[in-house]
Design a protein around this motif. Structure first.
Motif, PDB file in Angstrom:
ATOM      1  N   MET A  50      18.116  65.343  66.817  1.00 52.63           N
ATOM      2  CA  MET A  50      19.025  65.568  67.918  1.00 52.63           C
ATOM      3  C   MET A  50      20.325  64.827  67.620  1.00 52.63           C
ATOM      4  SD  MET A  50      18.350  64.768  71.988  1.00 52.63           S
ATOM      5  CE  MET A  50      16.666  65.223  71.756  1.00 52.63           C
ATOM      6  N   GLU A  51      21.442  65.485  67.831  1.00 53.09           N
ATOM      7  CA  GLU A  51      22.749  64.870  67.609  1.00 53.09           C
ATOM      8  C   GLU A  51      23.228  64.225  68.905  1.00 53.09           C
ATOM      9  OE1 GLU A  51      27.349  66.054  66.624  1.00 53.09           O
ATOM     10  OE2 GLU A  51      25.764  67.409  65.977  1.00 53.09           O
ATOM     11  N   ILE A  52      23.539  62.922  68.820  1.00 63.14           N
ATOM     12  CA  ILE A  52      24.012  62.171  69.975  1.00 63.14           C
ATOM     13  C   ILE A  52      25.479  61.841  69.763  1.00 63.14           C
ATOM     14  CG2 ILE A  52      23.686  60.107  71.395  1.00 63.14           C
ATOM     15  CD1 ILE A  52      21.287  62.124  71.292  1.00 63.14           C
ATOM     16  N   ALA A  53      26.293  62.081  70.777  1.00 61.93           N
ATOM     17  CA  ALA A  53      27.727  61.792  70.702  1.00 61.93           C
ATOM     18  C   ALA A  53      28.188  61.251  72.054  1.00 61.93           C
ATOM     19  CB  ALA A  53      28.503  63.064  70.348  1.00 61.93           C
ATOM     20  N   LEU A  54      29.319  60.568  72.014  1.00 57.93           N
ATOM     21  CA  LEU A  54      29.956  60.075  73.232  1.00 57.93           C
ATOM     22  C   LEU A  54      31.304  60.755  73.375  1.00 57.93           C
ATOM     23  CD1 LEU A  54      29.395  56.209  72.912  1.00 57.93           C
ATOM     24  CD2 LEU A  54      27.909  57.903  73.996  1.00 57.93           C
ATOM     25  N   ARG A  55      31.711  60.974  74.614  1.00 59.71           N
ATOM     26  CA  ARG A  55      33.057  61.488  74.887  1.00 59.71           C
ATOM     27  C   ARG A  55      33.518  60.917  76.218  1.00 59.71           C
ATOM     28  NH1 ARG A  55      32.462  64.740  79.098  1.00 59.71           N
ATOM     29  NH2 ARG A  55      31.018  66.486  79.135  1.00 59.71           N
TER      30      ARG A  55
ATOM     31  N   ASP B  76      37.951  49.500  81.334  1.00 54.70           N
ATOM     32  CA  ASP B  76      36.618  49.495  80.750  1.00 54.70           C
ATOM     33  C   ASP B  76      36.390  50.736  79.894  1.00 54.70           C
ATOM     34  OD1 ASP B  76      36.188  47.141  82.123  1.00 54.70           O
ATOM     35  OD2 ASP B  76      35.258  48.147  83.818  1.00 54.70           O
ATOM     36  N   VAL B  77      35.360  50.684  79.071  1.00 54.48           N
ATOM     37  CA  VAL B  77      34.977  51.800  78.220  1.00 54.48           C
ATOM     38  C   VAL B  77      33.841  52.530  78.922  1.00 54.48           C
ATOM     39  CG1 VAL B  77      34.106  52.460  75.949  1.00 54.48           C
ATOM     40  CG2 VAL B  77      35.636  50.489  76.173  1.00 54.48           C
ATOM     41  N   VAL B  78      34.078  53.772  79.320  1.00 56.97           N
ATOM     42  CA  VAL B  78      33.099  54.564  80.048  1.00 56.97           C
ATOM     43  C   VAL B  78      32.977  55.903  79.336  1.00 56.97           C
ATOM     44  CG1 VAL B  78      32.490  55.542  82.286  1.00 56.97           C
ATOM     45  CG2 VAL B  78      33.857  53.457  82.183  1.00 56.97           C
ATOM     46  N   ARG B  79      31.757  56.263  78.961  1.00 64.28           N
ATOM     47  CA  ARG B  79      31.542  57.468  78.174  1.00 64.28           C
ATOM     48  C   ARG B  79      30.416  58.322  78.744  1.00 64.28           C
ATOM     49  NH1 ARG B  79      35.781  56.041  76.760  1.00 64.28           N
ATOM     50  NH2 ARG B  79      36.415  55.258  74.737  1.00 64.28           N
ATOM     51  N   THR B  80      30.531  59.619  78.505  1.00 64.26           N
ATOM     52  CA  THR B  80      29.448  60.559  78.750  1.00 64.26           C
ATOM     53  C   THR B  80      28.634  60.644  77.470  1.00 64.26           C
ATOM     54  OG1 THR B  80      30.685  61.828  80.375  1.00 64.26           O
ATOM     55  CG2 THR B  80      28.913  62.985  79.228  1.00 64.26           C
ATOM     56  N   VAL B  81      27.326  60.607  77.600  1.00 63.20           N
ATOM     57  CA  VAL B  81      26.417  60.741  76.464  1.00 63.20           C
ATOM     58  C   VAL B  81      26.036  62.206  76.337  1.00 63.20           C
ATOM     59  CG1 VAL B  81      24.172  60.094  75.511  1.00 63.20           C
ATOM     60  CG2 VAL B  81      25.514  58.413  76.815  1.00 63.20           C
ATOM     61  N   LEU B  82      26.222  62.753  75.141  1.00 63.81           N
ATOM     62  CA  LEU B  82      25.844  64.137  74.855  1.00 63.81           C
ATOM     63  C   LEU B  82      24.671  64.146  73.881  1.00 63.81           C
ATOM     64  CD1 LEU B  82      29.413  65.610  74.212  1.00 63.81           C
ATOM     65  CD2 LEU B  82      28.083  65.714  76.335  1.00 63.81           C
TER      66      LEU B  82
ATOM     67  N   VAL C 264      25.121  67.242  78.400  1.00 64.10           N
ATOM     68  CA  VAL C 264      25.264  65.944  79.056  1.00 64.10           C
ATOM     69  C   VAL C 264      23.872  65.359  79.303  1.00 64.10           C
ATOM     70  CG1 VAL C 264      26.082  64.735  81.102  1.00 64.10           C
ATOM     71  CG2 VAL C 264      27.468  66.568  80.104  1.00 64.10           C
ATOM     72  N   ALA C 265      23.653  64.171  78.721  1.00 68.28           N
ATOM     73  CA  ALA C 265      22.351  63.500  78.839  1.00 68.28           C
ATOM     74  C   ALA C 265      22.439  62.211  79.635  1.00 68.28           C
ATOM     75  CB  ALA C 265      21.787  63.208  77.451  1.00 68.28           C
ATOM     76  N   GLY C 266      23.649  61.736  79.921  1.00 67.36           N
ATOM     77  CA  GLY C 266      23.786  60.494  80.666  1.00 67.36           C
ATOM     78  C   GLY C 266      25.149  59.869  80.479  1.00 67.36           C
ATOM     79  N   SER C 267      25.182  58.563  80.709  1.00 72.69           N
ATOM     80  CA  SER C 267      26.440  57.817  80.603  1.00 72.69           C
ATOM     81  C   SER C 267      26.167  56.462  79.967  1.00 72.69           C
ATOM     82  CB  SER C 267      27.068  57.629  81.982  1.00 72.69           C
ATOM     83  OG  SER C 267      26.190  56.893  82.826  1.00 72.69           O
ATOM     84  N   ALA C 268      27.229  55.886  79.415  1.00 71.36           N
ATOM     85  CA  ALA C 268      27.163  54.550  78.826  1.00 71.36           C
ATOM     86  C   ALA C 268      28.518  53.897  79.043  1.00 71.36           C
ATOM     87  CB  ALA C 268      26.838  54.628  77.332  1.00 71.36           C
ATOM     88  N   ALA C 269      28.501  52.575  79.288  1.00 77.63           N
ATOM     89  CA  ALA C 269      29.763  51.903  79.599  1.00 77.63           C
ATOM     90  C   ALA C 269      29.707  50.430  79.227  1.00 77.63           C
ATOM     91  CB  ALA C 269      30.067  52.040  81.090  1.00 77.63           C
TER      92      ALA C 269
ATOM     93  N   THR D  62      19.057  54.666  72.575  1.00 83.27           N
ATOM     94  CA  THR D  62      19.355  53.808  71.418  1.00 83.27           C
ATOM     95  C   THR D  62      20.568  54.331  70.659  1.00 83.27           C
ATOM     96  OG1 THR D  62      17.028  53.187  71.232  1.00 83.27           O
ATOM     97  CG2 THR D  62      18.419  52.820  69.291  1.00 83.27           C
ATOM     98  N   ALA D  63      20.589  55.623  70.374  1.00 83.14           N
ATOM     99  CA  ALA D  63      21.714  56.197  69.629  1.00 83.14           C
ATOM    100  C   ALA D  63      23.007  56.091  70.428  1.00 83.14           C
ATOM    101  CB  ALA D  63      21.417  57.654  69.278  1.00 83.14           C
ATOM    102  N   ALA D  64      22.936  56.315  71.732  1.00 81.91           N
ATOM    103  CA  ALA D  64      24.135  56.233  72.575  1.00 81.91           C
ATOM    104  C   ALA D  64      24.662  54.803  72.627  1.00 81.91           C
ATOM    105  CB  ALA D  64      23.827  56.735  73.977  1.00 81.91           C
ATOM    106  N   LEU D  65      23.764  53.834  72.782  1.00 82.37           N
ATOM    107  CA  LEU D  65      24.210  52.441  72.834  1.00 82.37           C
ATOM    108  C   LEU D  65      24.799  52.018  71.488  1.00 82.37           C
ATOM    109  CD1 LEU D  65      24.597  49.848  74.383  1.00 82.37           C
ATOM    110  CD2 LEU D  65      22.218  49.241  73.860  1.00 82.37           C
ATOM    111  N   ARG D  66      24.206  52.432  70.398  1.00 77.23           N
ATOM    112  CA  ARG D  66      24.773  52.114  69.073  1.00 77.23           C
ATOM    113  C   ARG D  66      26.182  52.691  68.936  1.00 77.23           C
ATOM    114  NH1 ARG D  66      19.280  53.166  65.664  1.00 77.23           N
ATOM    115  NH2 ARG D  66      18.468  51.042  65.821  1.00 77.23           N
ATOM    116  N   ALA D  67      26.367  53.922  69.387  1.00 76.20           N
ATOM    117  CA  ALA D  67      27.695  54.544  69.316  1.00 76.20           C
ATOM    118  C   ALA D  67      28.689  53.792  70.194  1.00 76.20           C
ATOM    119  CB  ALA D  67      27.604  56.018  69.728  1.00 76.20           C
ATOM    120  N   LEU D  68      28.260  53.385  71.376  1.00 75.37           N
ATOM    121  CA  LEU D  68      29.135  52.625  72.274  1.00 75.37           C
ATOM    122  C   LEU D  68      29.518  51.289  71.641  1.00 75.37           C
ATOM    123  CD1 LEU D  68      30.392  52.567  75.183  1.00 75.37           C
ATOM    124  CD2 LEU D  68      28.369  51.248  75.838  1.00 75.37           C
TER     125      LEU D  68
END
Length: 164
Positions: free
Chosen positions: A1-6, A54-60, A65-70, A95-101
C-alpha cells in the motif's frame, strides 16, 4: 500500500469528523474532544490547526483519505498526533504516515502521548523512534474517566526506520 501525506482540503473534514465520532476509535484514542459529536468544537479545532504555523496533513493510502497526522504546539514542546480510520488499522498506515510526517519536520525533540493500554499506538511510536520518558494520569474524554497515559519523546536527528 502506498502511503502519502498532503495538505488538508476542506472536503477531508467531513471524513475526519466521521472517523473521530467512531465510538471504538474514540475509546482507543482516549484523549479527544470532550464531546466527539460536537461538530462546532470539531470545526473550531480544525480551523485553529489549519490556520496556525503547525504541520497538519491528510494521510492517503493508495490515494484514498485514511486519516490525518499533525505536529502542533510551542517550540521545544511540540507534539505529534495522528488519527487513522479503523478500516486501515493493523496495516502499517499509521507507522508509514508518522515516518513521512517526521521526515517533513526535522526539529527535535518532538513529543507524543498515548493511552497506556493503546498497544498499537505505542508500537507505532516505538517503530518511529519515540521513547517513553514518563507516565501520567489524565482525564480521557473517549473513556469518560481518568486513565494512565505514556509520555514519549523523539530526540536528536531522525533515525533510520526500524522493522515494521
Amino acid at each position: 500500500m502506498e502511503i502519502a501525506l498532503r495538505a488538508v482540503k476542506d472536503d477531508d473534514l467531513a471524513l475526519f469528523f466521521r472517523q473521530m465520532t467512531d465510538p471504538e476509535a474514540a475509546r482507543m484514542a482516549a484523549f479527544g474532544l470532550p464531546d466527539a459529536a460536537d461538530l462546532d468544537a470539531f470545526e473550531a479545532r480544525w480551523k485553529r490547526l489549519r490556520t496556525s504555523c503547525d504541520v497538519v496533513r491528510t494521510v492517503l493510502a493508495d490515494g484514498r483519505v485514511a486519516g490525518s497526522a499533525a505536529v502542533y504546539g510551542e517550540p521545544g514542546e511540540r507534539e505529534v498526533t495522528y488519527w487513522i480510520d479503523r478500516a486501515y488499522w493493523g496495516r502499517g498506515v499509521a507507522t508509514a504516515a508518522l515516518r513521512a510526517l517526521l521526515a517533513e519536520v526535522p526539529e527535535r525533540p518532538l513529543y507524543a502521548r498515548a493511552a497506556a493500554d493503546n498497544a498499537a499506538s505505542l508500537r507505532v511510536l516505538d517503530k518511529c523512534g519515540f521513547r517513553e520518558t514518563a507516565r501520567a494520569r489524565g482525564y480521557a474524554n473517549g473513556r469518560g474517566r481518568t486513565i494512565e497515559e505514556v509520555v514519549l519523546v523523539l530526540a536528536g536527528r531522525p533515525s533510520p526506520p526500524r522493522g515494521s
